[in-house]
Enzyme design. Structure first.
Site, PDB file in Angstrom:
ATOM      1  N   ASP A  90       0.906  -1.075   0.057  1.00 47.41           N
ATOM      2  CA  ASP A  90      -0.029   0.113  -0.038  1.00 47.41           C
ATOM      3  C   ASP A  90       0.724   1.111  -0.058  1.00 47.41           C
ATOM      4  O   ASP A  90       1.848   1.139   0.174  1.00 47.41           O
ATOM      5  CB  ASP A  90      -1.046   0.087   1.376  1.00 47.41           C
ATOM      6  CG  ASP A  90      -2.012   0.869   1.064  1.00 47.41           C
ATOM      7  OD1 ASP A  90      -2.158   1.973   0.042  1.00 47.41           O
ATOM      8  OD2 ASP A  90      -3.221   0.755   1.692  1.00 47.41           O
TER       9      ASP A  90
HETATM   10  C1  BGC Z   1      -4.731   3.385  -0.022  1.00 43.80           C
HETATM   11  C2  BGC Z   1      -5.097   2.382  -1.137  1.00 43.80           C
HETATM   12  C3  BGC Z   1      -4.918   3.127  -2.177  1.00 43.80           C
HETATM   13  C4  BGC Z   1      -3.628   3.870  -2.301  1.00 43.80           C
HETATM   14  C5  BGC Z   1      -3.300   4.594  -3.654  1.00 43.80           C
HETATM   15  C6  BGC Z   1      -3.755   4.119   0.136  1.00 43.80           C
HETATM   16  O1  BGC Z   1      -3.780   5.149   0.919  1.00 43.80           O
HETATM   17  O2  BGC Z   1      -4.863   2.665   1.122  1.00 43.80           O
HETATM   18  O3  BGC Z   1      -6.237   1.861  -0.998  1.00 43.80           O
HETATM   19  O4  BGC Z   1      -4.749   2.185  -3.497  1.00 43.80           O
HETATM   20  O5  BGC Z   1      -3.541   4.881  -1.145  1.00 43.80           O
HETATM   21  O6  BGC Z   1      -4.039   5.680  -3.765  1.00 43.80           O
END
Ligand code: BGC
Length: 744
Positions: free
Chosen positions: A282
């Site tokens: 993530d």
């Molecule tokens: C989120 C993810 C997301 C990523 C990219 C993170 O803060 O938890 O779900 O895909 O950001 O935007």
């Protein structure tokens, strides 16, 4: 004018064409096609052939992103990004394209910012309320098509964390509280996306069930409980959907961060589930070089804090074996070949707006749950109504959407953001410009339809009093990174509903929420409809249900408890002060990557997630899992259960009312006492379409896995021998057909 060419000029043309053809041939000799472009080879063979040609630098290029605003330094190479959350530079020399990743939970994110257009589907939880596997496939396919049209080749959708915590701010992005329902749905969602030749994703692996302190929290849970709840949803989703990517989450599980977690990434994902794709962190969830690489984190996003120079040095100094790097790269390449993003790269084109509207509306109509309908208040009969009061929830201009990285930008702008229509800003609620008021007016042209914003309770009550029927719109916004402080509606909306209900006995409440909410006024209103965050055509879907053009069929994928005090956890454990970097700290991103001090949460409800908790605790709820009303009625009869490796459950459903409808018939099983399980679990369902008076026999084949328990000593699932009770009906609490079978 007819074009005539004389014989001599024809000869001249032939000579010129022949010379230019010959010179083109001699100046650029035809290159032999690269052997990995042979689509007849398997994805693994093709990946192996590319890998052999790659330098260490090229390999490392594929293992990290190029930066994200606000999350540390940006690489100059990020200029090649298509405007999504992640961009990985390709290897043009070898014909390997870059990976253009976009968030895509309920539609393609940041389309407005990028000057593009995206359909907003109803939020994922709304789609889960349809229990419709074909609908989930369509949902994923629409997202895949729109990603491609916008130039992306990877989706970051596929959220499937279970609703273990009903105040989690991301539950609207997920698929409810049951692992089998959520897992089957996410599998179809991923399939739909990947069939469009886009790399799919499943996230957030695992146990990211609260947003509070998500970068620091350490989840304590026993192995069996995690395997039978949250991890089972991933297990089914990965098996059915075969996603290219698994996104490891921000939190810790049993001390180690999820992206550093040997149990999650090596033992379960790679060894037991045989996942062939790649694990990406993530955004800012990576925490190490050697440890992460050894356990199986294949790719770092959004930058190269660990998997850039640091990884290269670690390989050169033999701290990380090259074979590990090769394995990470091979997993990425084989996924690119398997989903055909190399053979069939996306072409930017115009999104099919009209078909997007149609699909979005259909899913919204299938997902809105009728929770209460006293005196057959609904559907409304427009020919009999002289006046309708529409109250609150900005229903004059729009409908609520879910925020954070899931946010789809509303074409036409945010309906209520001051000073008027505006862009999407992280942290500010977005109301899609889909006006229920207008949709209701269109359905009831003969009635006086008036709107009151609901800010002055007396004015709202006065309008309700002088109207035949009052429709109150109540909402609660949700966003990633935050949990709700309580289960209540914000901004005195409970008082508003109660006041309107006092003024008019025909009060209908439409909820726009991404979670269950308390309803202290539930006994005072005549009808309640949960519309969730309803997407690009929410207002039309809603009006079709309110006026009976569509017969509601959805069932709750999450329990609505009576009060917050009934939840397994009285409150969400918050990070102690000083855990998170101070607001505005320019090094916050780095501090998070290097690891925040852990604080503990104990998921000691264990197996008892959602309805399993209320069942086991014998606690009554407001609206149970699997529950939802229709404008017709159904009768269940004739249960036959055939034991075997796959247990078969047959029964008859009859439509006993006078409208066509779709009943979601559900099968639950109670396991042998020796299993030590909660009283029952969902093991199958069927959407049964029935005309008035029609009956159908339904047969549901129950997968052995769904009747099994996880045995940590053996690291395996086992179907125990003993007596199983099989229960069939219309919700987890209305199960008129029951039988007991003995399985060996
Ligand atoms: C989120 C993810 C997301 C990523 C990219 C993170 O803060 O938890 O779900 O895909 O950001 O935007």
């Amino acid at each position: 004018m007819a074009l005539t060419v004389s014989r001599s000029s024809r000869l001249f043309l032939v000579v010129v064409i022949s010379i230019s053809f010959l010179s083109a041939q001699s100046s650029s000799p035809q290159k032999a096609p690269q052997p990995w472009m042979n689509a007849g080879l398997s994805p693994d063979e093709r990946a192996g052939l590319v890998l052999k040609e790659m330098t260490l630098d090229e390999k490392i290029t594929l293992l990290h992103g190029t930066g994200h605003e606000g999350l540390g330094p940006m690489s100059p190479l990020s200029s090649g990004s298509n405007g999504g959350a992640g961009y990985v530079v390709g290897i043009p020399r070898l014909g390997i394209p870059g990976i253009q990743m976009s968030d895509a939970a309920y539609g393609v994110r940041a389309s407005g910012k990028n000057g593009r257009y995206s359909t907003a589907l109803p939020c994922n939880l709304a789609a889960a309320a349809s229990w419709d596997l074909e609908g989930a496939y369509e949902y994923g396919a629409l997202i895949g098509r729109e990603l491609r049209a916008q130039g992306f080749n990877m989706s970051l959708g596929g959220g499937v964390n279970l609703t273990r915590e009903a105040r989690n701010g991301r539950n609207f992005e997920y698929l409810g509280e049951d692992p089998i329902l959520a897992g089957k749905l996410v599998g179809q969602f991923i399939k739909g996306t990947q069939d469009q030749h886009v790399l799919g994703d499943i996230k957030h692996y695992a146990l990211n069930n609260q947003e509070s302190g998500r970068n620091a929290v350490n989840v304590n849970i026993d192995e069996r409980s995690m395997r039978e709840t949250d991890l089972l949803a991933f297990e089914i989703g990965i098996r059915d959907g075969n996603p290219a990517g698994v996104m490891c989450s921000y939190n810790r599980v049993d001390r180690d961060y999820a992206c550093d977690n040997k149990y999650l990434l090596t033992d379960v994902l790679r060894t037991q589930w045989k996942f062939p794709g790649f694990v990406l962190s993530d955004w800012g969830a990576a925490h190490s070089v050697a440890k992460a690489s050894a356990v199986g984190m294949d790719h770092e996003q959004p930058n190269e804090y660990f998997y850039g120079d640091a990884l290269k040095k670690a390989v050169e100094s033999h701290q990380v074996p090259l074979s590990e790097v090769d394995d990470h790269v091979r997993r990425i390449l084989r996924s690119m070949f398997a989903t055909r993003v190399i053979d069939d790269p996306p072409q930017k084109s115009v999104v099919d707006v009209m078909s997007g509207f149609e699909i979005s509306q259909h899913i919204a109509e299938e997902g809105m749950v009728l929770l209460k309908n006293e005196r057959q208040q609904l559907p409304l009969d427009a020919s009999r109504l002289k006046s309708i009061a529409v109250i609150g929830g900005h229903a004059d201009v729009g409908m609520m959407s879910g925020g954070g990285s899931a946010q789809v930008d509303p074409p036409g702008g945010n309906a209520i953001m001051p000073p008027g229509k505006g862009a999407t800003i992280w942290g500010a609620p977005v109301w899609f410009p889909t006006s229920p008021l207008k949709a209701i007016r269109r359905k009831a042209p003969g009635a006086k339809v008036e709107y009151d914003p609901g800010t002055d309770l007396n004015a709202a009550a006065a309008l309700a009093r002088r109207s035949d029927v009052a429709i109150v719109f109540a909402w609660r916004w949700e966003i990633e990174g935050k949990d709700s402080k309580s289960l209540s509606l914000p901004d005195d909306q409970d008082d508003l509903v109660a006041k309107v209900a006092q003024a008019n006995t025909n009060t209908i409440v439409v909820l726009e929420t991404g979670n269950p909410v308390e309803m202290p006024w539930a006994g005072q209103v005549s009808a309640i409809l949960e519309a969730w965050f309803a997407g690009s055509r929410g207002e039309k879907a809603l009006a079709n249900i309110l006026f009976g053009d569509v017969n509601p069929s959805a069932k709750l994928p999450i329990t609505f408890p009576r009060t917050e005090a009934d939840l397994p956890h009285k409150s969400i454990v918050q990070p102690p002060p000083g855990t998170e970097p101070a607001a505005g700290d320019p090094d916050a991103w780095k501090k998070r990557l290097e690891g925040l001090p852990a604080f503990e949460t104990h998921y000691d409800e264990g197996l008892k997630v959602g309805y399993k908790w209320y069942d086991a605790e014998k606690q009554s709820v407001l609206f149970p899992f699997g529950y939802g009303l229709s404008y017709t009625t159904y009768e269940y009869s004739g249960l036959r259960v055939t034991p075997g490796e796959h247990v078969k459950v047959s029964f008859t459903v009859k439509n006993t009312g006078n409208r066509a409808g779709t009943e979601i018939a559900q099968v639950y099983a109670g396991l042998p006492a020796s299993a030590g399980e909660p009283p029952k679990r969902l093991v199958g369902w069927s959407r049964v379409k029935l005309n008035p008076g029609e009956s159908k026999e339904v047969t549901i084949d129950i997968e052995p896995l769904f009747l099994s328990v996880f045995q940590p000593q053996q690291h395996a699932w086992k179907k125990l021998s003993g007596d199983y009770s099989i229960m069939v009906g219309s919700s987890s609490e209305s199960l008129p057909l029951r039988d007991t079978i003995s399985l060996k």
